[in-house]
Design a protein around this motif. Sequence first.
Motif, PDB file in Angstrom:
ATOM      1  N   PRO A 103       0.819  -1.214   0.000  1.00 18.68           N
ATOM      2  CA  PRO A 103       0.000   0.000   0.000  1.00 18.68           C
ATOM      3  C   PRO A 103       0.858   1.272   0.000  1.00 18.68           C
ATOM      4  O   PRO A 103       0.450   2.297  -0.546  1.00 18.68           O
ATOM      5  N   LYS A 104       2.038   1.193   0.630  1.00 18.85           N
ATOM      6  CA  LYS A 104       2.902   2.372   0.727  1.00 18.85           C
ATOM      7  C   LYS A 104       3.356   2.852  -0.651  1.00 18.85           C
ATOM      8  O   LYS A 104       3.341   4.057  -0.934  1.00 18.85           O
ATOM      9  N   THR A 105       3.757   1.908  -1.510  1.00 19.78           N
ATOM     10  CA  THR A 105       4.198   2.314  -2.850  1.00 19.78           C
ATOM     11  C   THR A 105       3.003   2.693  -3.724  1.00 19.78           C
ATOM     12  O   THR A 105       3.121   3.555  -4.595  1.00 19.78           O
ATOM     13  N   LYS A 107       0.494   4.296  -2.605  1.00 18.08           N
ATOM     14  CA  LYS A 107       0.143   5.639  -2.131  1.00 18.08           C
ATOM     15  C   LYS A 107       0.905   6.731  -2.886  1.00 18.08           C
ATOM     16  O   LYS A 107       0.425   7.860  -3.020  1.00 18.08           O
ATOM     17  N   THR A 110      -1.414   7.280  -5.796  1.00 17.01           N
ATOM     18  CA  THR A 110      -2.704   7.871  -5.428  1.00 17.01           C
ATOM     19  C   THR A 110      -2.545   9.301  -4.919  1.00 17.01           C
ATOM     20  O   THR A 110      -3.377  10.163  -5.213  1.00 17.01           O
ATOM     21  N   ASP A 111      -1.471   9.562  -4.182  1.00 17.68           N
ATOM     22  CA  ASP A 111      -1.237  10.921  -3.677  1.00 17.68           C
ATOM     23  C   ASP A 111      -0.975  11.905  -4.815  1.00 17.68           C
ATOM     24  O   ASP A 111      -1.249  13.107  -4.689  1.00 17.68           O
ATOM     25  N   SER A 115      -4.458   7.609  -9.738  1.00 14.47           N
ATOM     26  CA  SER A 115      -5.357   6.458  -9.719  1.00 14.47           C
ATOM     27  C   SER A 115      -6.782   6.879 -10.070  1.00 14.47           C
ATOM     28  O   SER A 115      -7.256   7.930  -9.646  1.00 14.47           O
ATOM     29  N   ALA A 118     -10.439   4.095  -6.032  1.00 12.93           N
ATOM     30  CA  ALA A 118      -9.645   3.548  -4.923  1.00 12.93           C
ATOM     31  C   ALA A 118      -9.033   2.198  -5.290  1.00 12.93           C
ATOM     32  O   ALA A 118      -9.719   1.332  -5.827  1.00 12.93           O
ATOM     33  N   THR A 232      -4.864  -1.045  -9.264  1.00 18.79           N
ATOM     34  CA  THR A 232      -5.733   0.068  -9.625  1.00 18.79           C
ATOM     35  C   THR A 232      -5.695   0.365 -11.120  1.00 18.79           C
ATOM     36  O   THR A 232      -4.700   0.074 -11.800  1.00 18.79           O
TER      37      THR A 232
END
Length: 267
Positions: A103-105, A107, A110-111, A115, A118, A232
């Motif tokens: 999830p960290k990579t 993010k 997404t940040d 994406s 979700a 995603t």
Amino acid sequence: MTRSARRTRRTLQVTGVSAAVLLTLSACSSDDSASSASASGKPSGEVTVFAAASLKESFEKLGKTFEEDHPGTKVTFSFGGSDALAASITGGAPADVFASASPKTMKIVTDAGGSSGAPTTFVRNQLEIATLPGNPHNVASLKDLTDSDLKVVLCDKAVPCGAAAQKALDTGRLKLTPVSWEEDVKSALNKVVLKEADAAVVYKTDVEAAGDKVEGVEFPESADAVNDYPITLLKESRNPQAAKAFIELVRSPDGQKVLSEAGFLTS
């Protein structure tokens, strides 16, 4: 103007109108065909998938299945460290789907607004120690890797497998200085396959994929360092219809079966 000239002019006008009508009908026909093709909902064309290196064998198998199920499609993959892939995507590299090993990579993407919707977790992965065939150094635990006589390699801490390995070491209150930090899990595993290292901390799926080229050793600390894998549809996708269909295959019972057989943890 003579009667003959008037007839000629009238004929030209009628011909011009007829041609315009034919062109209009032809354009409408083309539009109808395009609408019909779009309405059919059948994926076509190329879909580009950026995926964590540990997904290589499973995704290549699913890619072939996708192309067989949807004639006229082509799946192109780019495998590597999730952090490097995320950086490429945010840097503008063209891609339709991103499947990360943490999830960290994910993010990172997404940040940056990359994406489309979700991300969803589709599998999880657990660490294992890969040793030389036959385990000649009798590695039986994570602590054994701290032996200074052993040449051990780890994934770089910026990569999900490296971050997970560090978490496992922290759980066991162990300190380990590897002979090298590798850019992705396949590179770490390859050091053992080529006998350039005695052991590596990689994913269980990579040990499975290597067959008899390495031997796997499980260790309890890995239970505290299980990685979720999110996937995603990317916002800048050039083929969102095919991209969505590929993601659906990955998450389908058939896709989950392929991933489970490779050693991934599925729900």
